[in-house]
Design an enzyme around this catalytic site. Structure first.
Site, PDB file in Angstrom:
ATOM      1  CG  ASP A  19      -0.576  -0.157   2.620  1.00  0.00           C
ATOM      2  OD1 ASP A  19       0.647  -0.310   2.759  1.00  0.00           O
ATOM      3  OD2 ASP A  19      -1.294   0.085   3.450  1.00  0.00           O
ATOM      4  CB  ALA A 106      -4.047  -9.897  16.638  1.00  0.00           C
ATOM      5  CG  ASP A 153      -4.438  -1.443   8.189  1.00  0.00           C
ATOM      6  OD1 ASP A 153      -4.252  -2.177   7.218  1.00  0.00           O
ATOM      7  OD2 ASP A 153      -3.359  -1.578   9.093  1.00  0.00           O
TER       8      ASP A 153
END
Ligand code: GLA
Length: 360
Positions: A19, A106, A153
């Protein structure tokens, strides 16, 4: 009036570390999400409470443009507040209460879920165009928190759609929704590891990619075709050469993944991506490699790879629907036997992007 806003975490199916090189990514939003209750506040301040940390922060509204990062969870909220102001939005005195089902550290993007849910909870009735909302979240992270992340994200947290993953072109910021074949399921397996070097290594990778692009005479690695790269590769020092090769080949894998409906082909693209992140991009670790190596030997598994920035966090596993229970049991036992830790396993279903969920 108290209002509640939700923003999801994500898994990235393929297109890792592309990205910030203006490349292609293929994530989906998850039903794991961050929820922010936004209530009026009688003081001229922004109050924030985190259920997870059992801690509160308070900033006087007039000090927000001059805040400095404190190095903790509050920075994500303060950063978003500051970016909203910079973009010309007003901040009202509010009291925010944050809870989340996205596990932290995570690789499922708890930070973007926090940024986007807080941005909505602070903007309230001022309409923020969705792309700008994602960019405000990203700028909060890059400019205030200090991690030079790409847009993936925050973008998927805003634009996610139930039942679909999306191909995002990080150069023109356009998207295309895609669905996975109905015979496959996706499980994320959390290695429960978070290596402390992940932030500095992430920054270093972004610099190595920028260096490779400079040496190749382009503004980003997106502008280098595979054949142009092969012709010029020998001129590059080892680190930028390996990083650039990963990025250029990974973009190609996203295109092939988006075009395929064959679960075995999809799975082998995941494994190729993992090997490239392991050997060329060098962002894997022993635990993640073990999870991938173990997964691909289990019945019903088409492929697996690390998802997100790496150095710990989750693998994603593409599995034949119906094989989830057997897979979970086998991988859990193997991981426990090898590392003495029980991995958490999440069923990944593509969920909708961020928005308000109640008005009371
Ligand atoms: C983190 C960053 C993203 C992206 C991934 C790697 O999740 O926040 O922007 O770079 O790592 O693909």
């Amino acid at each position: 009036m108290t209002r509640t806003f939700r923003a999801p975490g994500r898994v990235n199916l393929i297109g890792e570390h592309t990205d910030y090189n203006q490349g292609l990514v293929l994530p989906m939003a998850l039903d794991l999400a961050t929820f922010v209750e936004s209530a009026p506040n009688s003081a001229p301040s922004l109050k924030v409470h985190s259920e997870h940390y059992r801690e509160s922060r308070e900033w006087q509204l007039k000090t927000i443009p001059r805040l400095e990062p404190a190095g903790d969870w509050g920075d994500y909220v303060a950063g978003v507040a500051r970016e909203l102001l910079r973009a010309g939005y007003r901040l009202e005195p509010r009291s925010l209460s944050i809870r989340s089902t996205v596990p932290e550290g995570a690789g499922l993007s708890s930070s973007a879920a926090l940024e986007i849910s807080c941005a909505l909870a602070l903007a309230l009735d001022q309409p923020v165009p969705p792309l700008e909302l994602a960019q405000i979240g990203q700028r909060a992270e890059v400019e205030f928190v200090g991690l030079p992340c790409g847009i993936m994200d925050q973008y998927v947290s805003v634009f996610g759609r139930e039942g679909s993953a999306l191909v995002i072109d990080c150069r023109n910021l356009e998207r295309k929704y895609v669905t996975l074949p109905s015979e496959v399921s996706i499980l994320a397996v959390n290695s429960m590891v978070k290596h402390s070097l992940s932030q500095s290594a992430y920054r270093q990778r972004t610099e190595e990619c920028a260096d490779a692009a400079r040496r190749l005479g382009v503004s980003s690695l997106r502008d280098v075709s595979p054949s142009a790269f092969e012709a010029a590769a020998v001129t590059l020092p080892e680190a930028p050469r390996k990083r650039a090769r990963h990025v250029i080949e990974e973009n190609g894998r996203v295109v092939r993944f988006a075009a395929s409906t064959d679960p075995w082909e999809l799975g082998s693209l995941l494994v190729e991506s993992h090997r490239s992140l392991q050997r060329l991009y060098e962002v894997s670790c022993e635990e993640l490699d073990f999870l991938v190596d173990t997964a691909v030997e289990i019945e019903g598994v088409f492929g697996a790879r690390v998802t997100g920035g790496g150095f710990g966090g989750c693998t994603i596993n593409l599995i034949r629907a119906g094989c989830e229970a057997g897979f979970s049991e086998t991988i859990e036992c193997a991981y426990q036997a090898r590392f003495g830790v029980s991995p958490r396993i999440y069923r990944c279903r593509a969920a909708a992007g961020a928005g308000e969920i109640t008005t009371s």
